[in-house]
Design an enzyme around this catalytic site. Structure first.
Site, short mmCIF file in Angstrom:
data_model
loop_
_atom_site.label_atom_id
_atom_site.label_comp_id
_atom_site.label_asym_id
_atom_site.label_seq_id
_atom_site.Cartn_x
_atom_site.Cartn_y
_atom_site.Cartn_z
CE1 TYR A 1 -3.44 2.59 0.09
CE2 TYR A 1 -4.12 1.74 2.24
CZ TYR A 1 -4.33 2.58 1.16
OH TYR A 1 -5.43 3.40 1.14
CE LYS B 1 -6.34 0.16 -0.74
NZ LYS B 1 -6.95 -0.15 0.58
#
EC number: 4.2.1.41
Length: 306
Positions: free
Chosen positions: A144, A170
């Site tokens: 992420y 992400k």
């Protein structure tokens, strides 16, 4: 051992919309496991491609590591076969490594690696953090990129070479040039997930940059609409996407933007609106006030149909 290989997990996530369920709390702010389990069973019936337990929408930042493991274990127990449960890992490197191992114990199918806690770091330090977590688990890892851990394309390429189980990225930044460079460099080596708050807002333009799926917080309380929106994006039906944006998503964002932290609070408010309350948010977040809750209820009442 997970039923999914890292690449199998990544392919599954890329195949549809991603669910990020809220974490249920009692009035005393303790974890309400029974209510959480019941909700996971309900939410699993709508056909998401993956379920991210105790993620950002699930208030990861307010949970202890022991609570995270408890939440993930409950999600794994209730999710049907074929729906991979992705567990979070974060904070400092040593804690993230322990959380990765806990995710394996809980039976998770993969790992979402959130930014390290508090401190800024350069690319070499961030890469060392990711390598340590990937080395500690056999699970597939989704990285992420956001806040104090924004990864350059060259760093991600090095990590993808060094860490076979790094299978997803992400994006929580929304920088078009960064995503263009990343996808140009790595192509289909990774699955790309849209992770900006209210990801529906950005889903159509990011699709052209290789971001084929996204985390849907509103799936918690309007799952059928969230899936209609996802299908419209996947089919590049611009007319439907912009109608849905204008009639629901953007007015929803107007309420969300009234206070910091409402990206999570508004989702729990949505659960109240549909008669499936998940309890309050934990500090430092605050719940919507009565007027905001009423505005959200009116919006949900008018959720667009096909």
């Amino acid at each position: 051992m997970s039923a999914y290989s890292p690449t199998g997990m990544a392919r599954q996530l890329a195949s549809g919309l991603l669910s990020f369920p809220v974490t249920h709390f009692r009035p005393d702010l303790g974890f309400d496991e029974a209510a959480y389990r019941e909700n996971i069973g309900w939410l699993s019936g709508f056909g998401a491609a993956g379920l991210f337990a105790a993620g950002g929408t699930g208030e990861f930042f307010s949970l202890t590591p022991a609570e995270v493991e408890q939440v993930v274990t409950a999600a794994v127990a209730e999710a049907p076969a074929g729906l991979p449960v992705i567990a979070p890992a974060g904070y400092g490197t040593a804690t993230a490594v322990e959380m990765a191992r806990a995710a394996e114990r809980a039976g998770a199918a993969g790992l979402l690696l959130l930014p390290p806690y508090l401190t800024e770091a350069d690319q070499a330090g961030l890469a060392a953090h990711v390598r340590a977590v990937c080395a500690a688990t056999e699970l597939g890892v989704v990285l992420y990129s956001r806040a104090n851990a924004v990864f350059e394309d060259t760093t991600v390429a090095e990590l993808a070479e060094d860490c076979p189980n790094l299978v997803g990225f992400k994006d929580g930044v929304g920088n078009v040039e960064k995503m263009t460079r990343l996808y140009s460099r790595l192509g289909d080596r990774l699955t790309y997930v849209g992770g900006l708050p209210t990801a529906e807002t950005f889903a159509l333009p990011l699709l052209e940059l290789g971001v084929t799926t996204y985390s849907s917080a509103m799936f918690n309380f309007v799952p059928e609409f969230a899936l209609r929106f996802y299908r419209a994006v996947a089919e590049r039906d611009r007319t439907a996407v912009y109608r849905y944006l204008n009639e629901f998503v953007l007015p929803y964002c107007d309420i969300r933007n009234r206070r910091a932290g409402y990206a999570v609070s508004i989702v729990k408010a949505g659960m109240r609106v549909i008669g499936r309350p998940a309890g309050p948010v934990r500090p430092p977040l605050v719940d919507l006030d009565d007027a905001e809750l009423a505005a959200l209820a009116d919006l949900v009442e008018r959720v667009p149909e096909d």
